[in-house]
Enzyme design. Structure first.
Site, PDB file in Angstrom:
ATOM      1  N   ASN A  44       0.835  -1.212   0.000  1.00 37.15           N
ATOM      2  CA  ASN A  44       0.000   0.000   0.000  1.00 37.15           C
ATOM      3  C   ASN A  44       0.868   1.260   0.000  1.00 37.15           C
ATOM      4  O   ASN A  44       1.974   1.289   0.547  1.00 37.15           O
ATOM      5  CB  ASN A  44      -1.019   0.004   1.142  1.00 37.15           C
ATOM      6  CG  ASN A  44      -0.442  -0.182   2.525  1.00 37.15           C
ATOM      7  OD1 ASN A  44       0.591  -0.804   2.698  1.00 37.15           O
ATOM      8  ND2 ASN A  44      -1.108   0.374   3.517  1.00 37.15           N
ATOM      9  N   GLU A  46       0.329   5.272   0.709  1.00 37.09           N
ATOM     10  CA  GLU A  46      -0.586   6.307   1.206  1.00 37.09           C
ATOM     11  C   GLU A  46      -0.155   7.693   0.721  1.00 37.09           C
ATOM     12  O   GLU A  46       0.865   7.861   0.048  1.00 37.09           O
ATOM     13  CB  GLU A  46      -0.669   6.219   2.735  1.00 37.09           C
ATOM     14  CG  GLU A  46      -1.254   4.871   3.156  1.00 37.09           C
ATOM     15  CD  GLU A  46      -1.558   4.769   4.649  1.00 37.09           C
ATOM     16  OE1 GLU A  46      -1.060   5.594   5.440  1.00 37.09           O
ATOM     17  OE2 GLU A  46      -2.309   3.833   5.002  1.00 37.09           O
ATOM     18  N   CYS A  55      -4.159   0.686  -2.332  1.00 36.17           N
ATOM     19  CA  CYS A  55      -4.031  -0.585  -1.605  1.00 36.17           C
ATOM     20  C   CYS A  55      -2.950  -1.465  -2.225  1.00 36.17           C
ATOM     21  O   CYS A  55      -2.610  -1.336  -3.406  1.00 36.17           O
ATOM     22  CB  CYS A  55      -5.343  -1.348  -1.633  1.00 36.17           C
ATOM     23  SG  CYS A  55      -6.647  -0.640  -0.623  1.00 36.17           S
ATOM     24  N   GLU A  57      -3.121  -4.653  -3.019  1.00 35.71           N
ATOM     25  CA  GLU A  57      -3.599  -5.527  -4.099  1.00 35.71           C
ATOM     26  C   GLU A  57      -3.714  -4.745  -5.402  1.00 35.71           C
ATOM     27  O   GLU A  57      -3.374  -5.239  -6.481  1.00 35.71           O
ATOM     28  CB  GLU A  57      -4.965  -6.117  -3.745  1.00 35.71           C
ATOM     29  CG  GLU A  57      -5.005  -6.903  -2.449  1.00 35.71           C
ATOM     30  CD  GLU A  57      -5.382  -6.051  -1.252  1.00 35.71           C
ATOM     31  OE1 GLU A  57      -4.843  -4.928  -1.103  1.00 35.71           O
ATOM     32  OE2 GLU A  57      -6.214  -6.513  -0.456  1.00 35.71           O
ATOM     33  N   CYS A  93     -10.154  -5.257   0.258  1.00 35.63           N
ATOM     34  CA  CYS A  93     -11.278  -4.316   0.333  1.00 35.63           C
ATOM     35  C   CYS A  93     -12.132  -4.450  -0.933  1.00 35.63           C
ATOM     36  O   CYS A  93     -11.740  -5.096  -1.912  1.00 35.63           O
ATOM     37  CB  CYS A  93     -10.772  -2.885   0.500  1.00 35.63           C
ATOM     38  SG  CYS A  93     -10.200  -2.123  -1.038  1.00 35.63           S
ATOM     39  N   CYS A  96     -10.494  -3.425  -4.225  1.00 39.96           N
ATOM     40  CA  CYS A  96      -9.458  -4.372  -4.664  1.00 39.96           C
ATOM     41  C   CYS A  96     -10.070  -5.649  -5.214  1.00 39.96           C
ATOM     42  O   CYS A  96      -9.516  -6.259  -6.132  1.00 39.96           O
ATOM     43  CB  CYS A  96      -8.507  -4.682  -3.511  1.00 39.96           C
ATOM     44  SG  CYS A  96      -7.416  -3.299  -3.148  1.00 39.96           S
TER      45      CYS A  96
HETATM   46  N1  THU Z   1      -5.350  -1.527   2.554  1.00 40.49           N
HETATM   47  C1  THU Z   1      -4.809  -2.339   1.604  1.00 40.49           C
HETATM   48  O1  THU Z   1      -3.678  -2.108   1.153  1.00 40.49           O
HETATM   49  N2  THU Z   1      -5.527  -3.395   1.170  1.00 40.49           N
HETATM   50  C2  THU Z   1      -6.771  -3.730   1.632  1.00 40.49           C
HETATM   51  O2  THU Z   1      -7.386  -4.646   1.110  1.00 40.49           O
HETATM   52  C3  THU Z   1      -7.331  -3.003   2.772  1.00 40.49           C
HETATM   53  C4  THU Z   1      -6.670  -1.724   3.111  1.00 40.49           C
HETATM   54  C5  THU Z   1      -4.585  -0.371   3.018  1.00 40.49           C
HETATM   55  C6  THU Z   1      -5.143   0.967   2.599  1.00 40.49           C
HETATM   56  C7  THU Z   1      -4.583   1.882   3.666  1.00 40.49           C
HETATM   57  O3  THU Z   1      -3.290   2.315   3.279  1.00 40.49           O
HETATM   58  C8  THU Z   1      -4.453   0.999   4.885  1.00 40.49           C
HETATM   59  O4  THU Z   1      -4.553  -0.340   4.425  1.00 40.49           O
HETATM   60  C9  THU Z   1      -5.522   1.235   5.938  1.00 40.49           C
HETATM   61  O5  THU Z   1      -6.783   1.150   5.391  1.00 40.49           O
END
Ligand code: THU
Length: 140
Positions: A44, A46, A55, A57, A93, A96
């Site tokens: 991920n 940010e 994310c 994925e 999520c 994704c």
């Molecule tokens: N996140 C992912 O990378 N994948 C997911 O399937 C769920 C959430 C990340 C997004 C964000 O940077 C952090 O987790 C908190 O939500």
């Protein structure tokens, strides 16, 4: 093509180490295994504008697409946790799931998704995570 679950999880864990998540401190790694044996990972990413987070994925799918992969997605491992520690199982999520579905449908596969937690690995097909999915086939 044999699918080595633990080695794919190890690759997702290594990718988790590259997460840029200074705002949530929730570090996620994903690894995609393809029929030709290739593995593409992502973490991920940010942003100071919080809602722009990418994310793990989705990063991995973008990486795979940028390498020319368009199908043959067999398996996905996802791992995540606060400060990079293992915690509860992480399932992809909703966004994704849709992004993974695009790549899966292109090659007509229904990949297994290994959702890793500290005490268990939840194994689900993408079709169970995203039933009745909308995808490229819907557009003709
Ligand atoms: N996140 C992912 O990378 N994948 C997911 O399937 C769920 C959430 C990340 C997004 C964000 O940077 C952090 O987790 C908190 O939500």
């Amino acid at each position: 093509m044999t699918i080595d679950r633990d080695s794919l999880i190890a690759k997702a864990r290594a990718a988790q180490g590259q997460a840029y998540a200074p705002y949530s401190n929730f570090h996620v790694g994903a690894a995609l295994l393809f029929a030709d044996g290739s593995v593409v990972t992502g973490a991920n990413v940010e942003n100071a504008s919080y809602g722009l987070a990418l994310c793990a994925e989705t990063s991995a799918v973008a990486g795979a697409m940028n390498r020319g992969l368009r199908g043959g997605l067999l398996a996905v491992a996802v791992i995540g946790g606060l400060q990079g520690e293992d915690g509860p199982v992480v399932t992809p999520c909703g966004r994704c799931r849709q992004v993974l579905n695009e790549l899966a449908q292109l090659g007509g596969t229904d990949p297994v998704i290994w959702c890793v937690g500290a005490d268990e690995v939840l194994e689900l097909q993408l079709s169970a995570l995203l039933p009745h999915a909308f995808g490229p086939a819907n557009l003709g």
